[in-house]
Design a protein around this motif. Structure first.
Motif, short mmCIF file in Angstrom:
data_model
loop_
_atom_site.label_atom_id
_atom_site.label_comp_id
_atom_site.label_asym_id
_atom_site.label_seq_id
_atom_site.Cartn_x
_atom_site.Cartn_y
_atom_site.Cartn_z
N UNK A 125 11.12 8.04 -1.15
CA UNK A 125 10.22 8.78 -0.27
C UNK A 125 10.49 8.45 1.20
N UNK A 126 10.75 7.18 1.50
CA UNK A 126 11.07 6.76 2.87
C UNK A 126 10.10 7.33 3.91
N UNK A 127 8.82 7.28 3.60
CA UNK A 127 7.76 7.73 4.50
C UNK A 127 7.82 9.23 4.81
N UNK A 128 8.46 10.01 3.95
CA UNK A 128 8.50 11.46 4.11
C UNK A 128 7.20 12.05 3.55
N UNK A 129 6.44 12.69 4.42
CA UNK A 129 5.13 13.23 4.05
C UNK A 129 5.25 14.22 2.89
N UNK A 130 6.20 15.13 2.96
CA UNK A 130 6.35 16.17 1.94
C UNK A 130 6.71 15.58 0.58
N UNK A 152 0.83 -1.20 0.00
CA UNK A 152 0.00 0.00 0.00
C UNK A 152 0.87 1.26 0.00
N UNK A 153 1.91 1.28 0.82
CA UNK A 153 2.77 2.46 0.89
C UNK A 153 3.50 2.68 -0.44
N UNK A 154 3.81 1.60 -1.16
CA UNK A 154 4.39 1.75 -2.50
C UNK A 154 3.43 2.51 -3.42
N UNK A 155 2.16 2.25 -3.27
CA UNK A 155 1.16 2.96 -4.08
C UNK A 155 1.05 4.42 -3.67
N UNK A 156 0.87 4.68 -2.37
CA UNK A 156 0.63 6.05 -1.93
C UNK A 156 1.86 6.94 -2.04
N UNK A 157 3.03 6.37 -2.17
CA UNK A 157 4.23 7.18 -2.37
C UNK A 157 4.24 7.85 -3.74
#
Length: 171
Positions: free
Chosen positions: A69-74, A40-45
Motif C-alpha cells: 500500500x505504501x500509504x496510497x489512499x486508493x 496502526x498503519x499496518x492495521x488501516x492498510x
C-alpha cells in the motif's frame, strides 16, 4: 482536555479489539521494535485484516489484496472495501445474519486514517471481524487463542462479543 492523535492511537492500539486482531492472536502484526504509527498503519492498510478474514472464511475470492500500500489512499480504500465486502458476504451467506449497524466508513479511514473518527470506524471493522471469528467453523481455535490473553483483555473481548450480538440479527 484535548487528546492528541498519538494519545488516541496509543489507546486504540492497547484496546482489547486490537490485541485480539493482532500479534497475540494471529502472530502477524508488527514487530516489537515498530512504533505505534507503523503498527496502526499496518492495521488501516487492510492487509492484515484481510488475512484474518481469509482464516475465518477460506472460500476462494476473486478479489486481490494490494500487499504494498505504501500509504496510497486508493489502495488502502480498495483493501478495506474488499474486507468489508467479505465480512458482509460472510454474515449473509454463511451465518445467515443481517448486519444492522452502520458499516465502517472506508473512505474516511482511507483518506484520514489518523483521525479519532477513523479510529472509531476501525473499531467497527474489528468488531465485525470478531463477530465472524467467534461464529465461524474454526471458532474453537479462535476462542482458544483469546483464552491465551490476559484476563483483563479477555473480559474486554467478551464485552465486544456481546456488543456484536446486539449489532446483528438473524434472518
Amino acid at each position: 482536555m484535548d487528546v492528541t492523535v498519538s494519545e488516541l492511537m496509543e489507546l486504540f492500539l492497547q484496546s482489547p479489539l486490537v490485541t485480539w486482531g493482532s500479534v497475540k492472536t494471529f502472530g502477524s502484526f508488527g514487530s516489537s521494535n515498530q512504533d505505534n504509527l507503523s503498527l496502526y498503519m499496518d492495521l488501516v492498510d487492510g492487509i492484515l485484516l484481510n488475512q484474518i478474514m481469509l482464516q475465518i472464511d477460506p472460500r476462494p475470492t476473486n478479489q486481490r489484496i494490494n500487499r504494498h500500500v505504501n500509504n496510497d489512499v486508493n489502495l488502502r480504500i480498495q483493501n478495506l472495501t474488499i474486507l468489508l465486502r467479505s465480512i458482509k458476504t460472510y454474515y449473509q451467506e454463511v451465518l445467515q445474519q443481517l448486519i444492522v449497524m452502520n458499516l465502517p466508513n472506508v473512505l474516511m479511514i482511507g483518506k484520514d486514517p489518523l483521525s479519532g473518527k477513523s479510529m472509531e470506524e476501525m473499531k467497527k471493522a474489528l468488531l465485525l471481524l470478531l463477530g465472524c471469528a467467534v461464529q465461524c467453523e474454526r471458532k474453537e481455535e479462535f476462542i482458544e487463542r483469546i483464552k491465551q490473553l490476559d484476563i483483563e483483555t479477555q473480559a474486554g473481548i467478551v464485552a465486544h462479543i456481546q456488543e456484536v450480538e446486539i449489532l446483528r440479527c438473524c434472518q
